[in-house]
Enzyme design. Structure first.
Site, mmCIF file in Angstrom:
data_model
loop_
_atom_site.group_PDB
_atom_site.id
_atom_site.type_symbol
_atom_site.label_atom_id
_atom_site.label_comp_id
_atom_site.label_asym_id
_atom_site.label_seq_id
_atom_site.Cartn_x
_atom_site.Cartn_y
_atom_site.Cartn_z
ATOM 1 N N ARG A 137 -16.991 3.971 -10.813
ATOM 2 C CA ARG A 137 -15.951 4.972 -10.569
ATOM 3 C C ARG A 137 -14.994 4.805 -11.752
ATOM 4 N NH1 ARG A 137 -12.327 5.649 -5.134
ATOM 5 N NH2 ARG A 137 -10.862 4.425 -6.385
ATOM 6 N N LYS A 174 -2.688 5.869 1.989
ATOM 7 C CA LYS A 174 -3.037 7.218 1.524
ATOM 8 C C LYS A 174 -3.823 8.026 2.543
ATOM 9 C CE LYS A 174 -7.236 5.761 -0.805
ATOM 10 N NZ LYS A 174 -7.791 5.144 -2.010
HETATM 11 C C1 LIG Z 1 -8.011 3.915 -1.795
HETATM 12 C C2 LIG Z 1 -7.883 2.859 -2.799
HETATM 13 C C3 LIG Z 1 -7.593 1.555 -2.387
HETATM 14 C C4 LIG Z 1 -7.526 1.152 -0.925
HETATM 15 O O1 LIG Z 1 -8.839 1.098 -0.441
HETATM 16 P P1 LIG Z 1 -9.205 0.591 1.059
HETATM 17 O O2 LIG Z 1 -10.678 0.459 1.054
HETATM 18 O O3 LIG Z 1 -8.695 1.623 1.999
HETATM 19 O O4 LIG Z 1 -8.521 -0.720 1.236
HETATM 20 C C5 LIG Z 1 -7.445 0.588 -3.369
HETATM 21 N N1 LIG Z 1 -7.560 0.904 -4.683
HETATM 22 C C6 LIG Z 1 -7.837 2.146 -5.115
HETATM 23 C C7 LIG Z 1 -7.963 2.400 -6.565
HETATM 24 C C8 LIG Z 1 -8.012 3.159 -4.186
HETATM 25 O O5 LIG Z 1 -8.311 4.398 -4.606
#
Ligand SMILES: *Cc1c(COP(=O)(O)O)cnc(C)c1O
Length: 360
Positions: free
Chosen positions: A131, A36
């Site tokens: 969160r 992302k």
């Molecule tokens: C962005 C995100 C991830 C990936 O996180 P990283 O720290 O980049 O590995 C995984 N799960 C959710 C819900 C996220 O928003």
């Protein structure tokens, strides 16, 4: 070539993905590859798929549909809770989504029924990072409601730690998630395909010696892209941390005083380094700024110190040597600098496919 440019070494990112897929596979965990931070750079998601990830994760439905238009057929999980206004697109393009609200899941079920599809639901549980997630005590009745809906199936449960409050995904938190999976088995039978333990911050736990329990998948972004564990900002052994390079061009190079003069008020953006010392130094301006990246997340080459940045200017101190006008300076990026560069329309993206260099 236009500058600034974000160089993407897809081979290094593929190496990172393959290494994590192998190491976690040996621990009974699959990888959902999350790209992302670099939306629209499809080569990265495609490299993750070739490296053997179990599926892809994206946080925005536009990124999911863009991958579909590019012909990506892998399983895609929407890792941010769907917006009520996007449910038709979500069921059309994503196979699974992470969810915490029954109203949204009811909408997904209705949209899926119209589309003649079944949409997978991962119920996110709050384990203390504050969160997304439902409270653990609400899980059984929540899942009971989801099981009643005809257009969705319960694909699994998951949690997300570290991102908001820095709560560590340690053995205790993972045992708690495993316990919740066991509890659902007792009440409903074996309905869970995925128990998704978290993100890159989970790697210290996952690659350690302890039991992984019911956890069978991690959603990994930063560790694949940048080879780092976000919790301690440590490089992960055996991974490339330089899969991305951001280059910027020198537009002014002069010997200038170290200290400003005149009546000093606030600057447009917070200056990053308060420089001490008097006398003169070699100072350059690079044509890159807040419109292109997060200047605080850039790591300059040796001998260059970042002094400050505005929308379009990055001011650097180069000590004894003057940089040549028109020369290009390569920077390493952290996650924030990477994502801002990736989404900036002013930064050209260049995909490199080089043979992977070995790391130890
Ligand atoms: C962005 C995100 C991830 C990936 O996180 P990283 O720290 O980049 O590995 C995984 N799960 C959710 C819900 C996220 O928003």
């Amino acid at each position: 070539m236009t500058a600034p440019r974000l160089w993407v070494n897809v081979s290094k990112i593929a190496h990172n993905a393959r290494s994590l897929v192998d190491r976690l596979g040996a621990r009974g965990l699959s990888v959902t590859g999350v790209a992302k931070a670099t939306p629209g750079v499809h080569a990265i998601s495609e490299a993750m798929v070739r490296a053997g990830v179990h599926g892809l994760g994206e946080s925005r439905i536009d990124s999911v549909s863009s991958l579909r238009r590019a012909g990506v057929e892998a399983k895609i999980t929407l890792v941010r809770s769907p917006m009520l206004s996007t449910l038709d697109q979500v069921v059309a393009h994503a196979d699974v989504s992470l969810n915490t609200e029954l109203e949204i899941i009811r909408g997904l079920s209705a949209a899926a029924e119209v589309a003649g599809r079944i949409h997978g639901i991962i119920v996110m549980v709050e384990l203390g990072d504050l969160r997304e997630g439902i409270m653990p005590a609400d899980l059984v009745p929540f899942v009971q409601e989801v099981l009643r809906l005809p257009g969705v199936k319960v694909h699994g449960i998951g949690t997300n730690l570290a991102c908001r409050s820095g709560v560590a995904p340690d053995a205790g938190k993972m045992a708690e998630l495993s316990g919740l999976a066991d509890r659902l088995d007792e009440v409903f039978g074996p309905i869970l395909t995925v128990v998704s333990g978290g993100n890159s911050a989970n790697l210290e736990w996952a690659l350690g010696q302890g039991q992984t329990g019911r956890i069978n998948d991690l959603r990994l972004g930063e560790s694949i892209l940048l080879g780092r564990d976000p919790l301690g900002n440590q490089p992960i052994h055996g991974l490339h941390t330089d899969g991305f390079t951001l280059t910027a061009e020198v537009i002014e190079s002069k010997i200038k005083p170290r200290q400003p003069w005149g009546t000093i008020g606030r600057s447009a953006f917070d200056t990053m380094a308060s420089v001490g010392g008097g006398g003169n130094t070699a100072q350059s301006i690079l044509a890159i700024g807040h419109q292109d990246t997060d200047p605080a997340g850039l790591r300059p080459p040796a001998g260059i110190q970042i002094l400050g940045a505005s929308s379009d200017h990055l001011v650097v101190d180069t000590g004894a040597r003057l940089l040549e006008l028109g020369s290009e300076i390569p920077f390493q990026v952290n996650y924030s600098a990477l994502l801002r560069a990736a989404i900036s329309p002013f930064v050209a993206k260049v995909i490199e496919h080089q043979d992977p260099v070995s790391v130890d």
